[in-house]
Design a protein around this motif. Structure first.
Motif, PDB file in Angstrom:
ATOM      1  N   MET A   1      13.655  -2.691 -28.626  1.00  0.00           N
ATOM      2  CA  MET A   1      13.230  -3.972 -27.716  1.00  0.00           C
ATOM      3  C   MET A   1      11.979  -3.525 -26.899  1.00  0.00           C
ATOM      4  N   LEU A   2      10.999  -4.333 -26.619  1.00  0.00           N
ATOM      5  CA  LEU A   2       9.721  -4.241 -25.950  1.00  0.00           C
ATOM      6  C   LEU A   2      10.001  -5.323 -24.696  1.00  0.00           C
ATOM      7  N   ARG A   3       9.626  -4.440 -23.736  1.00  0.00           N
ATOM      8  CA  ARG A   3       9.341  -4.897 -22.448  1.00  0.00           C
ATOM      9  C   ARG A   3       8.215  -4.762 -21.699  1.00  0.00           C
ATOM     10  N   GLN A   4       7.586  -5.740 -21.157  1.00  0.00           N
ATOM     11  CA  GLN A   4       6.378  -5.647 -20.451  1.00  0.00           C
ATOM     12  C   GLN A   4       6.385  -4.694 -19.171  1.00  0.00           C
ATOM     13  N   ASP A   5       5.495  -3.950 -19.096  1.00  0.00           N
ATOM     14  CA  ASP A   5       5.522  -3.144 -18.062  1.00  0.00           C
ATOM     15  C   ASP A   5       4.343  -3.732 -17.015  1.00  0.00           C
ATOM     16  N   THR A 291       5.508   8.253 -34.380  1.00  0.00           N
ATOM     17  CA  THR A 291       6.785   7.807 -34.825  1.00  0.00           C
ATOM     18  C   THR A 291       6.743   7.090 -36.139  1.00  0.00           C
ATOM     19  N   GLY A 292       5.662   6.674 -36.718  1.00  0.00           N
ATOM     20  CA  GLY A 292       5.751   5.791 -37.865  1.00  0.00           C
ATOM     21  C   GLY A 292       5.863   4.403 -37.801  1.00  0.00           C
ATOM     22  N   ARG A 293       6.117   4.196 -36.547  1.00  0.00           N
ATOM     23  CA  ARG A 293       6.438   2.695 -36.355  1.00  0.00           C
ATOM     24  C   ARG A 293       5.447   1.914 -36.441  1.00  0.00           C
ATOM     25  N   VAL A 294       5.267   0.749 -37.020  1.00  0.00           N
ATOM     26  CA  VAL A 294       4.205  -0.389 -36.959  1.00  0.00           C
ATOM     27  C   VAL A 294       4.318  -1.466 -36.033  1.00  0.00           C
ATOM     28  N   ALA A 295       3.266  -1.913 -35.336  1.00  0.00           N
ATOM     29  CA  ALA A 295       3.327  -3.129 -34.656  1.00  0.00           C
ATOM     30  C   ALA A 295       2.312  -4.072 -35.361  1.00  0.00           C
ATOM     31  N   SER A 296       2.475  -5.140 -35.182  1.00  0.00           N
ATOM     32  CA  SER A 296       1.613  -6.318 -35.504  1.00  0.00           C
ATOM     33  C   SER A 296       1.732  -7.444 -34.732  1.00  0.00           C
ATOM     34  N   GLY A 301       1.138 -15.570 -31.524  1.00  0.00           N
ATOM     35  CA  GLY A 301       1.406 -15.139 -30.276  1.00  0.00           C
ATOM     36  C   GLY A 301       2.771 -14.032 -30.459  1.00  0.00           C
ATOM     37  N   LYS A 302       3.049 -13.549 -31.648  1.00  0.00           N
ATOM     38  CA  LYS A 302       4.315 -12.669 -31.686  1.00  0.00           C
ATOM     39  C   LYS A 302       3.595 -11.376 -31.778  1.00  0.00           C
ATOM     40  N   ILE A 303       4.589 -10.430 -31.004  1.00  0.00           N
ATOM     41  CA  ILE A 303       4.249  -9.086 -31.343  1.00  0.00           C
ATOM     42  C   ILE A 303       5.808  -8.630 -32.096  1.00  0.00           C
ATOM     43  N   VAL A 304       5.333  -7.840 -32.976  1.00  0.00           N
ATOM     44  CA  VAL A 304       6.526  -7.530 -33.786  1.00  0.00           C
ATOM     45  C   VAL A 304       6.424  -5.977 -34.104  1.00  0.00           C
ATOM     46  N   VAL A 305       7.513  -5.053 -33.992  1.00  0.00           N
ATOM     47  CA  VAL A 305       7.658  -3.942 -34.447  1.00  0.00           C
ATOM     48  C   VAL A 305       8.671  -3.635 -35.654  1.00  0.00           C
ATOM     49  N   TYR A 306       8.321  -2.720 -36.509  1.00  0.00           N
ATOM     50  CA  TYR A 306       8.778  -2.404 -37.601  1.00  0.00           C
ATOM     51  C   TYR A 306       9.173  -0.957 -37.574  1.00  0.00           C
ATOM     52  N   GLU A 307      10.148  -0.531 -38.590  1.00  0.00           N
ATOM     53  CA  GLU A 307      10.456   0.996 -38.765  1.00  0.00           C
ATOM     54  C   GLU A 307      10.996   1.019 -40.248  1.00  0.00           C
ATOM     55  N   GLU A 308      10.228   2.075 -40.907  1.00  0.00           N
ATOM     56  CA  GLU A 308      10.758   2.553 -42.267  1.00  0.00           C
ATOM     57  C   GLU A 308      12.016   3.642 -42.337  1.00  0.00           C
ATOM     58  N   ARG A 309      12.931   3.054 -43.178  1.00  0.00           N
ATOM     59  CA  ARG A 309      14.438   3.771 -43.224  1.00  0.00           C
ATOM     60  C   ARG A 309      14.960   3.921 -44.663  1.00  0.00           C
ATOM     61  N   TRP A 310      15.658   5.043 -44.725  1.00  0.00           N
ATOM     62  CA  TRP A 310      16.315   5.364 -46.076  1.00  0.00           C
ATOM     63  C   TRP A 310      17.422   4.200 -46.083  1.00  0.00           C
ATOM     64  N   GLU A 353      13.520   1.056 -46.928  1.00  0.00           N
ATOM     65  CA  GLU A 353      13.353  -0.640 -46.565  1.00  0.00           C
ATOM     66  C   GLU A 353      12.493  -0.341 -45.048  1.00  0.00           C
ATOM     67  N   TRP A 354      11.835  -1.498 -44.998  1.00  0.00           N
ATOM     68  CA  TRP A 354      11.086  -1.872 -43.789  1.00  0.00           C
ATOM     69  C   TRP A 354      11.992  -2.548 -42.805  1.00  0.00           C
ATOM     70  N   VAL A 355      12.028  -2.358 -41.635  1.00  0.00           N
ATOM     71  CA  VAL A 355      13.153  -3.341 -40.772  1.00  0.00           C
ATOM     72  C   VAL A 355      12.378  -3.810 -39.486  1.00  0.00           C
ATOM     73  N   ALA A 356      12.431  -5.126 -39.100  1.00  0.00           N
ATOM     74  CA  ALA A 356      11.905  -5.323 -37.949  1.00  0.00           C
ATOM     75  C   ALA A 356      12.752  -5.027 -36.803  1.00  0.00           C
ATOM     76  N   VAL A 357      12.371  -3.950 -35.804  1.00  0.00           N
ATOM     77  CA  VAL A 357      13.549  -3.547 -34.784  1.00  0.00           C
ATOM     78  C   VAL A 357      12.959  -4.090 -33.656  1.00  0.00           C
ATOM     79  N   ALA A 358      12.084  -5.068 -33.319  1.00  0.00           N
ATOM     80  CA  ALA A 358      11.718  -5.558 -32.200  1.00  0.00           C
ATOM     81  C   ALA A 358      10.624  -6.746 -32.293  1.00  0.00           C
ATOM     82  N   GLU A 359      10.981  -7.972 -31.491  1.00  0.00           N
ATOM     83  CA  GLU A 359       9.835  -9.164 -31.601  1.00  0.00           C
ATOM     84  C   GLU A 359       9.962  -9.616 -30.338  1.00  0.00           C
ATOM     85  N   VAL A 360       8.664  -9.878 -29.972  1.00  0.00           N
ATOM     86  CA  VAL A 360       8.529 -10.736 -28.741  1.00  0.00           C
ATOM     87  C   VAL A 360       7.602 -11.907 -28.943  1.00  0.00           C
TER      88      VAL A 360
END
Length: 406
Positions: A1-5, A291-296, A301-310, A353-360
């Protein structure tokens, strides 16, 4: 989850491109570090700026500055002193049009720049604020949007309006293209290498199967992978095919040194595509070195965070219907990659697999978001050691800081 500071919100205007690094040196037996800043401009020139950092001691970072109260801690006098610390060093001229991107090499005194004039320039830093042009590379057929250096080799990647990614390295005494990555169906806006310390690190499990071990060994041999994003809404992962090392003949019958190095060319394959969450062109991404996470981010106007997993060890926190809940309580479907046929022969694209774990959505209101990057959190609100925040910039002229909650 992404939250603006909300305590970290800045307004600024930016040059066309910017990059910096810190070079440690010893002067008069006192350890200091020199921050070097490179800026690329619409006037086709690059500028080099310098500032000395002291007080860290060997192996320790320089003193931190709290910017949360304003651009310089909320103190006008401190802001003036901060401005005086930066010293303009030199202008680099040569490009015929605006500079779109630039990057310092982490392994050598080299700077890469690229421009709307379809060229990539490589500069070598000499003494006394002098830079020498090492190479002018003109193989791209369109604007060159981005350059990025390999974290452990003198290998430069470039992305272009011609829909291609090129890799460049020195061959004997001249720079040339050693690999052409094709497949994107639109402008490639960004390229970035995986962190060298993140190779083969997937999750926290200490026990892996023999097949998984084989994938990790393959990645160790191949080295850091490469990410690219494009007008075609896709984010792709590329991996180098390791070469079999052959002993060169010596003595009588050996190859003349003037002959072209047959090992110069490299083969890279598309290993995977990240979940296609973006609905419009993807402008920028950032691969966390911790962490190896990718943000795009991009035009939608979206910000998305991804993780790679077994695949076999995924532990997604899903609702019974397969959704995850975002901060506003709205369920968002977890997007998962599909394996790319070209990587199926070694299994590396089928075991993870790459999984999208957060999206704003609407991260900068109705404006496009141009850039996003991970940064180590250093303010008083830091919740744990090595916490990272996500920083984004948009056409609204604002810089926003986001926290990520797992």
């Amino acid at each position: 989850m992404l939250r603006q500071d909300c305590s970290n919100l800045l307004s600024a205007e930016f040059p066309a491109a910017i990059h910096n690094y810190r070079r440690p040196q010893k002067i008069d037996k006192k350890f200091v570090g020199e921050s070097v800043l490179a800026t690329g401009s619409f006037d086709a020139s690059a500028g080099i700026w310098r500032r000395w950092e002291e007080g860290g001691g060997k192996g320790k970072p320089a003193a931190e500055i709290d910017f949360t109260g304003g651009l310089a801690g909320g103190d006008a006098e401190a802001e003036e002193e901060e401005d005086e610390e930066w010293r303009f060093a030199v202008i680099l001229d040569g490009h015929d049009s605006e500079i779109k991107s630039l990057a310092f090499s982490p392994t050598s005194p080299l700077l890469g720049t690229c421009s709307r004039d379809k060229s990539v320039w490589i500069w070598e830093e000499l003494e006394d604020d002098n830079f020498e042009t090492v190479a002018v590379l003109q193989d791209h057929e369109g604007d060159v949007k981005c350059v990025a250096w390999h974290p452990g080799e003198e290998l430069l990647a470039s992305a272009s309006y011609d829909d291609n990614v090129r890799l460049w390295r020195e061959d004997v005494d001249d720079w040339a293209c050693c690999a052409l990555l094709t497949g994107h169906k639109g402008t490639v806006w960004w390229v970035e290498f995986e962190g060298a310390d993140r190779i083969g690190m997937l999750g926290t499990s200490d026990e892996v199967s023999e097949e998984q071990k084989a994938v990790l060994e393959l990645r160790e041999k191949a080295g850091p992978r490469l990410l690219s994003c494009s007008d075609d809404h896709t984010i792709r992962v590329w991996r180098r095919i390791p070469k079999e090392r052959r002993e060169m003949p010596t003595g009588q019958g050996s190859l003349p040194s003037i002959w072209k190095n047959n090992n110069f060319e490299e083969q890279w394959i598309e290993e995977a595509r990240l979940p296609q969450v973006h609905e419009r062109p993807v402008y920028a991404l950032n691969w966390s070195k911790k962490t190896g996470r990718v943000a795009s981010t991009g035009s939608d106007g979206k910000i998305v965070v991804y993780e790679e997993r077994w695949k076999s060890g995924a532990t997604d926190k899903k609702e019974p219907n397969g959704d995850v809940t975002m901060e506003d309580g709205t369920p968002t479907t977890v997007a998962v990659t599909e394996p790319i046929p070209t990587s199926a022969k070694d299994g590396s694209g089928t075991l993870t697999e790459w999984v999208a774990v957060a999206e704003v959505e609407n991260a900068h209101d109705v404006f496009e978001v141009n850039h996003v990057c991970w940064a180590t959190r250093a303010d008083k609100g830091k919740r744990f050691d090595d916490e990272e925040v996500l920083i984004s910039t948009g056409d609204d002229g604002e810089v926003k800081v986001w926290t990520f909650d797992t």
